[in-house]
Design an enzyme around this catalytic site. Structure first.
Site, PDB file in Angstrom:
ATOM      1  N   MET A 171     -23.126 -87.123  39.045  1.00 24.76           N
ATOM      2  CA  MET A 171     -22.739 -86.749  37.687  1.00 24.76           C
ATOM      3  C   MET A 171     -23.830 -85.925  37.027  1.00 24.76           C
ATOM      4  O   MET A 171     -24.929 -85.787  37.531  1.00 24.76           O
ATOM      5  CB  MET A 171     -22.415 -88.003  36.868  1.00 24.76           C
ATOM      6  CG  MET A 171     -21.205 -88.734  37.448  1.00 24.76           C
ATOM      7  SD  MET A 171     -20.402 -89.828  36.297  1.00 24.76           S
ATOM      8  CE  MET A 171     -19.432 -88.664  35.372  1.00 24.76           C
ATOM      9  N   CYS A 172     -23.452 -85.365  35.887  1.00 22.15           N
ATOM     10  CA  CYS A 172     -24.350 -84.506  35.101  1.00 22.15           C
ATOM     11  C   CYS A 172     -25.700 -85.185  34.928  1.00 22.15           C
ATOM     12  O   CYS A 172     -25.722 -86.365  34.586  1.00 22.15           O
ATOM     13  CB  CYS A 172     -23.719 -84.228  33.742  1.00 22.15           C
ATOM     14  SG  CYS A 172     -24.860 -83.497  32.565  1.00 22.15           S
ATOM     15  N   PRO A 173     -26.817 -84.511  35.098  1.00 20.56           N
ATOM     16  CA  PRO A 173     -26.924 -83.071  35.363  1.00 20.56           C
ATOM     17  C   PRO A 173     -27.082 -82.709  36.837  1.00 20.56           C
ATOM     18  O   PRO A 173     -27.422 -81.567  37.152  1.00 20.56           O
ATOM     19  CB  PRO A 173     -28.205 -82.707  34.612  1.00 20.56           C
ATOM     20  CG  PRO A 173     -29.078 -83.910  34.811  1.00 20.56           C
ATOM     21  CD  PRO A 173     -28.152 -85.103  34.875  1.00 20.56           C
ATOM     22  N   ASP A 224     -17.361 -84.603  39.055  1.00 18.25           N
ATOM     23  CA  ASP A 224     -17.813 -84.854  37.687  1.00 18.25           C
ATOM     24  C   ASP A 224     -16.896 -84.042  36.764  1.00 18.25           C
ATOM     25  O   ASP A 224     -16.877 -82.820  36.850  1.00 18.25           O
ATOM     26  CB  ASP A 224     -19.276 -84.405  37.538  1.00 18.25           C
ATOM     27  CG  ASP A 224     -19.762 -84.448  36.087  1.00 18.25           C
ATOM     28  OD1 ASP A 224     -19.014 -84.931  35.211  1.00 18.25           O
ATOM     29  OD2 ASP A 224     -20.883 -83.981  35.845  1.00 18.25           O
TER      30      ASP A 224
END
Lengths: 77, 139
Positions: free
Chosen positions: A13-15, A40
């Protein structure tokens, strides 16, 4: 879609997808295309935003359920 | 194709040393650096501890007990803990600063700081922040 490299970011997931994409693009030559696979949901906005900001190009984006596939072409050294 | 742009600069002030603030600052910083931006982070008050070699931030207040669970959940989606994020930030060229007054007040010495951290005061950081395009305060 033709590609030179694949970056499987499923589960990240981010980032992380963006950090990994930036790192991968740094190693690639101008004109080469990386296929980025991500689940994501933020990637849908984040990958085009990254490309716009860094002067690279999302050549194609596909969505299959929760999976996004981007083809990103390196345009900037 | 986007027109050639000048390098975008980002200033971040971190004034808290808890796990959430620590992670927020570096997730923004590492993303910005990955987008080709120049990032400057000023660590002041309780944020100062984050740029020491022994930094191991915990979740705030009663959530402190759940720090391990937060870390595990973040690691499961590929976001490593604070020391790994900080190492990544330094590798990406993120510039880190320590507030000299906070060092005096909290008894933190230059040798306690991470490699590459620059010690300065408010004027020194404001001088840097004045030339940035975006400013974030995390506290």
């Amino acid at each position: 879609m033709e590609k030179d490299e694949t970056l499987d970011c499923k589960g990240l997931m981010c980032p992380m997808p963006i950090v990994k994409l930036a790192k991968k693009m740094k190693e690639m030559q101008v004109g080469k295309v990386v296929e980025l696979i991500s689940d994501d949901p933020g990637s849908k906005e984040d990958v085009p935003a990254w490309a716009q900001r860094t002067g690279n190009e999302v050549v194609e984006m596909k969505q299959d359920g929760k999976i996004f596939t981007f083809y990103v072409k390196k345009k900037q050294a | 194709m986007a027109e050639a742009k000048k390098v975008t600069k980002v200033a971040i002030v971190v004034s808290e040393g808890t796990f959430d603030k620590a992670m927020e600052s570096l997730m923004i910083a590492n993303t910005a650096a990955s987008m080709g931006m120049e990032v400057h982070i000023f660590h002041t008050f309780f944020g100062l501890k984050l740029v020491t070699k022994t930094a191991n931030p915990k979740a705030p207040g009663m959530y402190r007990l759940f720090t391990g669970m937060f870390k595990k959940k973040m690691a499961a989606v590929g976001v490593e803990g604070y020391p790994a994020q900080k190492k990544m930030a330094l590798e990406l060229g993120v510039k880190m600063y320590a507030c000299s007054t906070s060092m005096g007040v909290m008894g933190v010495k230059q040798e306690d700081l991470d490699e590459g951290v620059i010690v300065l005061g408010a004027a020194g950081f404001l001088n840097i922040a004045a030339d940035t395009d975006m400013q974030y305060f995390i506290g």
